[in-house]
Design an enzyme around this catalytic site. Structure first.
Site, PDB file in Angstrom:
ATOM      1  CD  GLN A 290      96.243  41.141 118.023  1.00 24.47           C
ATOM      2  OE1 GLN A 290      96.920  40.127 117.956  1.00 24.47           O
ATOM      3  NE2 GLN A 290      96.185  41.697 119.304  1.00 24.47           N
TER       4      GLN A 290
ATOM      5  CG  HIS B 129      98.838  38.023 113.659  1.00 22.73           C
ATOM      6  ND1 HIS B 129      99.474  38.759 114.839  1.00 22.73           N
ATOM      7  CD2 HIS B 129      97.859  37.746 114.090  1.00 22.73           C
ATOM      8  CE1 HIS B 129      98.727  38.531 115.947  1.00 22.73           C
ATOM      9  NE2 HIS B 129      97.672  38.016 115.573  1.00 22.73           N
TER      10      HIS B 129
ATOM     11  CD  GLU C 279      95.313  34.896 115.550  1.00 18.78           C
ATOM     12  OE1 GLU C 279      96.577  35.231 115.641  1.00 18.78           O
ATOM     13  OE2 GLU C 279      94.464  35.203 116.269  1.00 18.78           O
TER      14      GLU C 279
ATOM     15  CG  HIS D 222      92.637  39.249 114.550  1.00 20.44           C
ATOM     16  ND1 HIS D 222      93.726  39.170 113.676  1.00 20.44           N
ATOM     17  CD2 HIS D 222      93.286  38.693 115.688  1.00 20.44           C
ATOM     18  CE1 HIS D 222      94.840  38.885 114.489  1.00 20.44           C
ATOM     19  NE2 HIS D 222      94.609  38.614 115.400  1.00 20.44           N
TER      20      HIS D 222
ATOM     21  NE  ARG E 285      98.879  46.451 121.199  1.00 20.24           N
ATOM     22  CZ  ARG E 285     100.090  46.367 121.741  1.00 20.24           C
ATOM     23  NH1 ARG E 285     100.823  47.466 121.701  1.00 20.24           N
ATOM     24  NH2 ARG E 285     100.599  45.211 122.255  1.00 20.24           N
TER      25      ARG E 285
HETATM   26 ZN    ZN Z   1      96.059  37.273 116.860  1.00 16.91          ZN
END
Ligand code: ZN
Length: 318
Positions: free
Chosen positions: A98, A100, A118, A175, A195
């Protein structure tokens, strides 16, 4: 003034790739065989943590942020959402690959307040476990072509990991967390995921989960860039404090305590997760026992606190 730690109850989230380790390792009460995520410090509407103690017991962290901003030294005119989210993830199977979006893309396209950068502290990893982090495409066209043709072996960059490793994942990074890995994730408070590849798995309903290739192609950073982190270490009393990352959205530290340390706090508030061992924290003359699996916030206005015991922590702030 709020002068005690704010202890939080985790919100457990079922995932097709989840397992049992959040119970066996952290003692969280798991109602299913496939719990993938514990949202341990969360004010996100999709799963806000509930406060266990003090004057706000029973309220959520989201309520506290909105109605008692002084706890976080929030300015009167700040109507933004709580900025961070801390999760523990148990990957009993591979997570989907996925990516972001950035804040700009999240606001413009999704009407959400935050994108998602993240980072992961690896709590445990089976021998041979690996992550997907980044890709091998040199241009946007090459990336799109490999995605369309499903050339995942050629496209994805695999990285082996072990317990204690730290991985920074800026928005735009392709990632996936691989099977057999348990991580503590500190992230921007966002739930937007595009995704890319789900190993052609079928869900409980017999359907494949939805992919978001178009958006993923738009937001993926090309070519992939590895983040260089400068990790520094200092000792305060019997605590070793290792800086894992200090970046735009958050700073994250690993604390290792073997004895006693008096620490001072000059941030607006701290998010603390105990990842190993047992300890006590003393704030304003009041002692609280904490252990592996405990998560709490130290609110604004606490200038010093003492920790005693043998334990490890992941600590973060904005
Ligand atoms: Zn993630």
């Amino acid at each position: 003034m709020y002068n005690e730690p704010i202890f939080l109850l985790p919100v457990l989230q079922e995932r097709i790739w989840g397992g049992q380790k959040l119970k066996t390792l952290y003692g969280y009460d798991i109602p299913s065989d496939h719990i993938g995520e514990a949202w341990v410090i969360s004010a996100h509407p999709n799963g806000p943590s509930v406060i266990k103690n003090g004057p706000l017991a029973g309220k959520t962290l989201k309520d506290a942020w909105e109605d008692h901003g002084e706890i976080f030294h929030k300015r009167e005119d700040n109507d933004e959402a709580y900025p961070l989210l801390v999760k523990i993830l148990d990957a009993a199977d591979n997570l989907s690959v996925q990516v972001h979006p950035s804040d700009t893309f999240a606001r413009k396209v999704e009407s959400e307040p935050y994108g998602k950068t993240e980072c992961w502290y690896v709590l445990s990893a089976d021998p041979g476990a690996e992550l997907v982090l980044g890709h091998h495409a040199d241009t946007k066209e090459a990336l799109a072509g490999m995605m369309d043709r499903g050339e995942w072996d050629k496209l994805l960059r695999h990285v082996p990991v072990k317990a204690g490793d730290f991985v920074y994942v800026p928005s735009g990074t392709l990632h996936a967390i691989g099977k057999g890995i348990v991580i503590l994730e500190t992230q921007q408070s966002s739930d937007i995921t595009y995704r890319v590849y789900d190993y052609d798995r079928l869900g409980a309903d017999g359907e494949k989960r939805k992919l978001h290739l178009d958006r993923a192609k738009q937001v993926t950073t090309v070519p992939h860039r590895n983040s260089k982190l400068s990790q520094k270490t200092e000792r305060i009393g019997d605590a070793i404090i290792r800086t894992l990352v200090e970046e735009k959205y958050f700073s994250v530290y690993y604390w290792e305590l073997d004895g006693k340390a008096v620490l001072s706090m000059d941030q607006d508030f701290l998010q603390i997760s105990v990842i190993e061992g047992n300890a006590a924290i003393t704030v304003s003359g009041k002692e609280f026992s904490i252990q592996k699996g405990t998560n709490f916030i130290l609110p604004y206005g606490i200038e010093t606190f003492q920790i005693d015991g043998k334990a490890s922590f992941i600590v973060s702030h904005v």
